[in-house]
Structures are given as C-alpha cells and as structure tokens.
Design an enzyme around this catalytic site. Structure first.
Site, mmCIF file in Angstrom:
data_model
loop_
_atom_site.group_PDB
_atom_site.id
_atom_site.type_symbol
_atom_site.label_atom_id
_atom_site.label_comp_id
_atom_site.label_asym_id
_atom_site.label_seq_id
_atom_site.Cartn_x
_atom_site.Cartn_y
_atom_site.Cartn_z
ATOM 1 N N GLY A 53 0.847 -1.217 0.029
ATOM 2 C CA GLY A 53 0.036 -0.125 0.085
ATOM 3 C C GLY A 53 0.918 1.239 -0.029
ATOM 4 N N CYS A 85 5.953 -5.457 0.031
ATOM 5 C CA CYS A 85 6.214 -4.240 -0.330
ATOM 6 C C CYS A 85 6.253 -2.972 0.661
ATOM 7 C CB CYS A 85 5.219 -3.970 -1.516
ATOM 8 S SG CYS A 85 5.951 -2.410 -2.573
ATOM 9 N N ARG A 111 13.622 2.916 -0.234
ATOM 10 C CA ARG A 111 12.123 3.208 -0.804
ATOM 11 C C ARG A 111 12.017 3.900 -2.238
ATOM 12 N NH1 ARG A 111 8.030 6.995 2.801
ATOM 13 N NH2 ARG A 111 6.180 6.369 1.586
ATOM 14 N N ARG A 141 5.668 0.237 -7.494
ATOM 15 C CA ARG A 141 6.687 1.049 -6.973
ATOM 16 C C ARG A 141 7.108 0.716 -5.927
ATOM 17 N NH1 ARG A 141 6.094 7.608 -5.090
ATOM 18 N NH2 ARG A 141 7.937 8.013 -6.297
ATOM 19 N N HIS A 176 4.551 -8.504 -4.955
ATOM 20 C CA HIS A 176 3.196 -8.890 -4.560
ATOM 21 C C HIS A 176 2.638 -10.200 -5.145
ATOM 22 C CE1 HIS A 176 2.121 -4.650 -3.286
ATOM 23 N NE2 HIS A 176 2.928 -4.438 -4.168
ATOM 24 N N GLU A 178 0.226 -11.586 -4.192
ATOM 25 C CA GLU A 178 -1.232 -11.732 -4.039
ATOM 26 C C GLU A 178 -1.801 -11.280 -5.454
ATOM 27 O OE1 GLU A 178 0.858 -9.508 -2.700
ATOM 28 O OE2 GLU A 178 -0.408 -7.616 -2.574
#
Ligand code: GLN
Length: 221
Positions: A53, A85, A111, A141, A176, A178
C-alpha cells in the site's frame, strides 16, 4: 486445494492497501484467514500479513489504532509476520533516509528505488527455497532490499537488489505474490507459521485466478 487444520489462522492487516487479494490467496491455499482492523482481532492468530500500500499512510493508521504496539507484543509472543512491499518497508530495521517503523528484521530498504508508479513491472524468477519452478512477480513502486544482516536468509536476489528474504520469524517480499496467480509464497508463509497446507513445491498457479483490470499496467509502456 484442501483446507487444513492448524493451530490458528493468518490475519491480513486491514487498514489500507492490498488486503482482499491476500485473503483470497490464503483461502485458496486452504488457510483460515481474516482481516485485522482492531487490536483484539490479533488474538489467536499464528501469522499476520502487512500488505502493500503506502508505508507512510500505513504507519500513521497503525499508530492511531494502537496496532503498532499490539503487533509488536503479539510478535514477542510468537506471531509470525510477512510484509509485502510497503509492509516490508515497515518491518525493516533500516529505511534509507527515513525513520524505521517496526525495525524488526535486519534488512536495509531503499524506498521507491525503481522510480515512480509508472516504473512498476512484472517479471518471472526462480526462488528455489519457495518453489522449484519460476514464479510470476509483480513490482508496484517497490522498494529494494539493499542489505541483509546476520540471521537473515536471502530467498530471491535479482540484478542489484534482494527481492525476498526472511529470518526465523519474519518474511519480506518487495513484490506482490497476491496480485499473481501463484500461491507459492502464501503456502511458504503458511508453513512458516506452522500450518500444514496442501500442494507441493511447484509454482502453485491457480487456474481460476483472473487479474483485475487495474492490475494491467502494460498500457503505461
Ligand atoms: N511505494 C510504496 C511505499 O513507499 C510501496 C508500494 C507498494 O506497497 N506497492 O510505501
């Protein structure tokens, strides 16, 4: 896939970010899964996913709802953690140029190291400890893990960065799983939490999985 008895379920922190997709993948591997919005919802869990997120937003909400303290206490009592992430950023001991949040796993993250949201990408790679076949990876990102400390195992190294790592109690991935049809990392985390899950060590590609339209960022290239 077959559901399985285990000592408890896995929660997905439900404050912001990719919650439903993690819950769906956990259910696909047969693990009992629930969203966690409040501290009491951590009770009885053996694992918690801190999803991707936006890490600043997540850190503020974690503090506002007292979940930062509760998660740390649950971790001290054996709760296993997986940060994807933004979740990995929050768990890192060092976040270059910023203050670490949980600081629980001895990794250094940088980051937004790939650039802007438009520099998001998909690729495939082999993470031999997790699956014997290459698995699809989605980077949005993402941060880079640029260093790991003692007691941290690298699960996937790509180009000039580390994409997945773990210590005995925490798993971190900068991509990710998922958002792909692969269930391999969800199986891997469930097993790390002491749950027995169905399925072998293949890529775990779910034939029923369909991408959401917003996951198609090919039009950006
Ligand atoms: N760029 C986000 C951050 O720094 C992480 C993105 C993600 O979780 N996909 O928090």
């Amino acid at each position: 896939m077959q559901a399985v008895a285990g000592p408890g379920g896995i929660g997905v922190l439900d404050l912001q970010g990719g919650v439903q997709e993690h819950l769906d993948h956990l259910r696909r591997v047969g693990v009992s899964a629930r969203p966690v919005k409040r501290t009491a919802e951590l009770d009885g869990l053996v694992g918690l996913i801190i999803p991707g997120g936006e890490s600043t937003c997540l850190s503020r909400l974690l503090t506002i709802f007292g979940l930062d303290v509760a998660i740390r206490q649950a971790y001290d009592h054996g709760l296993k953690l997986w940060g994807t992430c933004a979740g990995a950023i929050l768990l890192a001991r060092e976040n270059i140029g910023e203050t670490p949040f949980f600081g629980l796993i001895d990794i250094v993250v940088s980051r937004n190291a790939f650039g802007s949201q438009l520099d998001s990408f998909n690729r495939e790679a082999l993470a031999p400890a997790v699956a014997r076949e290459p698995i699809p990876l989605t980077f949005i990102r993402a941060p880079k893990i640029v260093r790991t400390g003692e007691g941290v195992r690298v699960l996937l190294r790509l180009d000039d960065y580390i994409a997945a790592a773990e210590d005995d109690r925490i798993l971190v991935t900068v991509f990710h799983p998922e958002l792909t049809p692969s269930l391999a990392f969800h199986r891997y985390f469930a097993r790390k939490c002491g749950l027995s899950v169905a399925g072998g060590d293949d890529a775990g590609l779910d034939p029923d999985w369909t991408p959401q339209s917003w996951m198609d960022f090919s039009y950006h290239v």
